[in-house]
Design a protein around this motif. Structure first.
Motif, PDB file in Angstrom:
ATOM      1  N   GLY A   1      39.049  62.370  36.682  1.00  0.00           N
ATOM      2  CA  GLY A   1      39.578  61.771  35.463  1.00  0.00           C
ATOM      3  C   GLY A   1      39.573  60.247  35.457  1.00  0.00           C
ATOM      4  O   GLY A   1      39.660  59.635  34.401  1.00  0.00           O
ATOM      5  N   HIS A   2      39.455  59.633  36.633  1.00  0.00           N
ATOM      6  CA  HIS A   2      39.540  58.169  36.651  1.00  0.00           C
ATOM      7  C   HIS A   2      38.191  57.505  36.352  1.00  0.00           C
ATOM      8  O   HIS A   2      37.133  58.118  36.467  1.00  0.00           O
ATOM      9  N   TRP A   3      38.309  56.239  35.946  1.00  0.00           N
ATOM     10  CA  TRP A   3      37.128  55.394  35.695  1.00  0.00           C
ATOM     11  C   TRP A   3      37.082  54.332  36.786  1.00  0.00           C
ATOM     12  O   TRP A   3      38.098  53.697  37.081  1.00  0.00           O
ATOM     13  N   ASP A   4      35.900  54.150  37.361  1.00  0.00           N
ATOM     14  CA  ASP A   4      35.787  53.203  38.473  1.00  0.00           C
ATOM     15  C   ASP A   4      34.343  52.711  38.590  1.00  0.00           C
ATOM     16  O   ASP A   4      33.462  53.161  37.863  1.00  0.00           O
ATOM     17  N   PHE A   5      34.127  51.816  39.542  1.00  0.00           N
ATOM     18  CA  PHE A   5      32.784  51.295  39.793  1.00  0.00           C
ATOM     19  C   PHE A   5      32.027  52.266  40.708  1.00  0.00           C
ATOM     20  O   PHE A   5      32.645  53.048  41.430  1.00  0.00           O
ATOM     21  N   PRO A   6      30.692  52.178  40.716  1.00  0.00           N
ATOM     22  CA  PRO A   6      29.937  53.013  41.655  1.00  0.00           C
ATOM     23  C   PRO A   6      30.225  52.623  43.108  1.00  0.00           C
ATOM     24  O   PRO A   6      30.299  51.431  43.425  1.00  0.00           O
ATOM     25  N   LYS A   7      30.389  53.623  43.959  1.00  0.00           N
ATOM     26  CA  LYS A   7      30.645  53.373  45.377  1.00  0.00           C
ATOM     27  C   LYS A   7      30.442  54.665  46.161  1.00  0.00           C
ATOM     28  O   LYS A   7      30.395  55.749  45.571  1.00  0.00           O
ATOM     29  N   GLY A   8      30.360  54.552  47.472  1.00  0.00           N
ATOM     30  CA  GLY A   8      30.249  55.749  48.304  1.00  0.00           C
ATOM     31  C   GLY A   8      30.332  55.420  49.774  1.00  0.00           C
ATOM     32  O   GLY A   8      30.349  54.239  50.161  1.00  0.00           O
ATOM     33  N   HIS A   9      30.389  56.472  50.572  1.00  0.00           N
ATOM     34  CA  HIS A   9      30.601  56.319  52.016  1.00  0.00           C
ATOM     35  C   HIS A   9      29.513  55.507  52.715  1.00  0.00           C
ATOM     36  O   HIS A   9      28.333  55.682  52.438  1.00  0.00           O
ATOM     37  N   ILE A  10      29.958  54.684  53.644  1.00  0.00           N
ATOM     38  CA  ILE A  10      29.009  53.947  54.490  1.00  0.00           C
ATOM     39  C   ILE A  10      28.642  54.882  55.645  1.00  0.00           C
ATOM     40  O   ILE A  10      29.513  55.363  56.361  1.00  0.00           O
ATOM     41  N   GLU A  11      27.370  55.165  55.777  1.00  0.00           N
ATOM     42  CA  GLU A  11      26.917  56.056  56.856  1.00  0.00           C
ATOM     43  C   GLU A  11      26.926  55.304  58.179  1.00  0.00           C
ATOM     44  O   GLU A  11      26.937  54.076  58.210  1.00  0.00           O
TER      45      GLU A  11
END
Ligand code: ATP
Length: 140
Positions: free
Chosen positions: A31-41
């Protein structure tokens, strides 16, 4: 509860200029709005992780990083009965197009001007990042 796990992610505040400056926000399934991001491998540089995640989540591969911006936020969340301590590094980058292909991880996206982006973002720490990005871009 003491944090029993640490997570690190990287992402970016992405903007584009099409007459005026707009920011890209993603709509997360929770439900939230946010910037693109993801886990650092493992063995991945922060910026490299941000670039990879942006490509995976938005289809954008051609971006120009704004050199003076690198910000870190921190929050806790509870995942499967564990308290997780999470750190996210954000860059600021300009996209040369507003064409987006979202992945299965999101349910929508929107390009909005500064004030509307500030209102749409869910988390206070993300709003703080956007305020600092806007100040930097206006000073250039
Ligand atoms: P990533 O996008 O880094 O792969 P994820 O999708 O696994 O991560 P998060 O987006 O960190 O996980 O979300 C995990 C929990 O933290 C959710 O409950 C979410 O609502 C919450 N959360 C996400 N971003 C923030 C934030 N900026 N401040 C506080 N809580 C947040």
């Amino acid at each position: 509860m003491k944090p029993s796990q640490k997570e690190r992610s990287a992402g970016a505040i992405i903007f584009s200029i099409n007459g005026h400056r707009s920011y890209l926000l993603l709509h997360y399934p929770e439900g939230h709005w946010d910037f693109p991001k993801g886990h650092i491998e493992q063995d991945e540089e922060e910026k490299q992780a941000a670039l990879r995640e942006i490509k995976e989540e938005t289809g954008i591969s051609n971006i120009k990083f704004i050199e003076d911006f690198k910000e870190k936020i921190h929050y806790f969340y509870t995942g499967e009965k564990k308290l997780i301590s999470k750190e996210v590094i954000f860059y600021l980058a300009e996209a040369d197009s507003q064409e987006i292909t979202i992945s299965f991880e999101h349910i929508g996206f929107i390009w909005l001007p500064y004030k509307e982006s500030l209102e749409r973002l869910t988390y206070k720490n993300a709003k703080g990042l956007l305020e600092r990005a806007e100040i930097l871009l206006n000073s250039n």
